[in-house]
Design a protein around this motif. Structure first.
Motif, short mmCIF file in Angstrom:
data_model
loop_
_atom_site.label_atom_id
_atom_site.label_comp_id
_atom_site.label_asym_id
_atom_site.label_seq_id
_atom_site.Cartn_x
_atom_site.Cartn_y
_atom_site.Cartn_z
N ASN A 113 27.32 52.97 51.69
CA ASN A 113 28.56 53.74 51.59
C ASN A 113 28.70 54.72 52.76
O ASN A 113 29.79 54.90 53.31
CB ASN A 113 28.61 54.50 50.27
N LEU B 114 30.50 46.03 47.47
CA LEU B 114 30.56 46.65 46.15
C LEU B 114 30.69 45.58 45.06
O LEU B 114 30.07 45.69 44.00
CB LEU B 114 31.77 47.60 46.08
N GLN C 38 30.14 46.38 41.19
CA GLN C 38 31.00 47.55 41.11
C GLN C 38 32.45 47.13 41.38
O GLN C 38 33.05 47.46 42.41
CB GLN C 38 30.52 48.61 42.10
N ASP D 290 35.14 49.96 41.70
CA ASP D 290 34.99 50.67 42.98
C ASP D 290 35.52 49.81 44.13
O ASP D 290 36.14 50.31 45.07
CB ASP D 290 33.53 51.02 43.23
#
Length: 432
Positions: free
Chosen positions: A124, A149, A154, A157
């Motif tokens: 990230n 992600l 995720q 996200d």
């Protein structure tokens, strides 16, 4: 790695290598004299020059060390050098900054992918830093970040990442930026579809009807369908997006729209030829009990595009079930076209199908002329592809049933040739 090569190999070194080769190969000098390499040479970006500053020298050496560590999979060492390399982003040399940014982005993510101690936080951080270091690669970095992600489960996200990218604008929109924005829209809609699938799975596994869950499903369907429908306005290969949209339409029993989408995807001539589009249309029609005649029409076009496609076995089956003489003859051509390709040479099902077609064809008076016409262009090379002593030895050992089927067809397919493929010549893998 190509970027690293472009960074590190000066033209002079390439010339020196050529000279060394000439010296080492003195016997070939007479043939090499006057000939220049046709290989394209790239322009070096970061090489030692007489006016090289200490800053550029240190960065160049750092990049060389990173390259060496990457080539030998020394990920920790590469990471340590990489911590120093981003200082190149401070270089104000005109026209070089964007390239340095992309190299930094690519090398950093490659190290993180392989480093045993890398964490999601590290990814990230590097993605966020590179996104805000310049505008040229912003959308593609956002897209790659969302993929990462997604791979780690995720999903929400990843969708949030693409939603931010959707609203991003910078200056006057270029053609490249427009295409990337369309890609962002498409993948964001694909994530909506994935979330919709999760909602549908939860709904199907519950014994009671939850109106709230149904509403969520409908919302995600609407969000996904907006951009997935827009995809067909942009010629290209959009297989996963089309399949996702059709699945949702099918779930809500909007068969008219689903069929329109698949027909447009398969038959719109502004799109590049795509065999998968015809497969998807066929599978949809078959699921909804469409007539055999319509199914054969779809497979006929697929046969034109890919004669060796596995669906041709199904096409020949449909033709074989027909009562029309011409369809039986077409079935013969379809299966022979499959066997023109080595990938089907030892497939028992295809040879059995060919035998079934020949049996049914023999009920026609002119069957010999039909077979002869289909084999006319093949007689010079088919025996070498299917009917040699090597083939009979191989087939007798690996698949005796295949050898038996092929042997029964040799005199029918090639009646005027003395073929070496004969079941009687081999007993238990030995020549008689």
């Amino acid at each position: 790695m190509d970027d690293l090569e472009r960074e590190l190999i000066p033209l002079e070194e390439l010339d020196d290598d050529d000279n060394d080769d000439d010296n080492d190969s003195s016997d070939d000098n007479s043939t090499k004299e006057g000939k220049k390499s046709k290989l394209p040479l790239v322009n070096p970006v970061c090489v030692e020059t007489p006016k090289e500053t200490g800053f550029h020298q240190s960065v160049r050496i750092c990049l060389e060390q990173i390259r060496e560590a990457l080539l030998h999979h020394r990920w920790q060492e590469a990471a340590e050098y990489m911590a120093c390399y981003p200082q190149m982003l401070e270089d104000t040399t005109r026209g070089k900054q964007q390239q340095y940014k992309e190299i930094t982005w690519r090398i950093a993510t490659e190290i993180l992918h392989h480093h045993p101690n890398s964490k999601m936080e590290d990814y990230n951080n590097i993605y966020e830093r590179m996104k805000h270091s310049g505008v040229k690669h912003y959308l593609m970095i956002c897209l790659e970040h969302s993929f990462h992600l997604l791979l780690h489960g995720q999903i929400h996200d990843a969708k949030r990442e693409l939603s931010v990218a959707e609203s991003w604008r910078h200056g006057k929109e270029s053609a490249a930026q427009y295409q990337r924005t369309k890609l962002i829209h498409a993948y964001r809609s694909l994530l909506d579809y994935i979330i919709w699938c999760d909602k549908k799975h939860t709904h199907s596994n519950t014994d009671y009807s939850d109106s709230g869950n149904n509403q969520d499903m409908n919302n995600y369907f609407r969000q996904a369908s907006v951009n997935l429908k827009e995809i067909l306005k942009n010629p290209g290969i959009w297989d996963p997006f089309i399949l996702s949209y059709v699945e949702m339409l099918e779930f809500y029993e909007d068969h008219e729209e689903a069929l329109k989408v698949l027909n447009d995807y398969a038959y719109d001539h502004t799109f590049p030829p795509n065999p998968n589009a015809h497969v998807y249309l066929y599978q949809y029609l078959k699921r909804h009990d469409t007539s055999e005649r319509k199914l054969m029409k779809v497979l006929k076009i697929l046969h034109t595009l890919v004669p060796s496609h596995e669906m041709m076995l199904e096409y020949s089956s449909l033709l074989l079930q027909s009562e029309k003489k011409s369809d039986i003859q077409k079935a013969l051509g379809v299966v022979l076209d499959m066997l023109d390709y080595a990938c089907w040479r030892t497939n028992l099902d295809v040879w059995k199908r060919l035998k079934d077609i020949v049996k049914k064809l023999q009920l026609q008076e002119d069957w010999k002329e039909v077979v002869s016409g289909k084999m006319a262009a093949r007689k010079d090379w088919w025996p070498a592809l299917h009917f040699t002593r090597f083939h009979v030895r191989e087939d007798s050992q690996d698949n005796p049933q295949l050898m038996e089927v092929k042997a029964s067809l040799t005199s029918i397919l090639c009646p005027d040739q003395m073929l070496k493929y004969s079941a009687g010549e081999v007993i238990n893998g030995e020549w008689t």
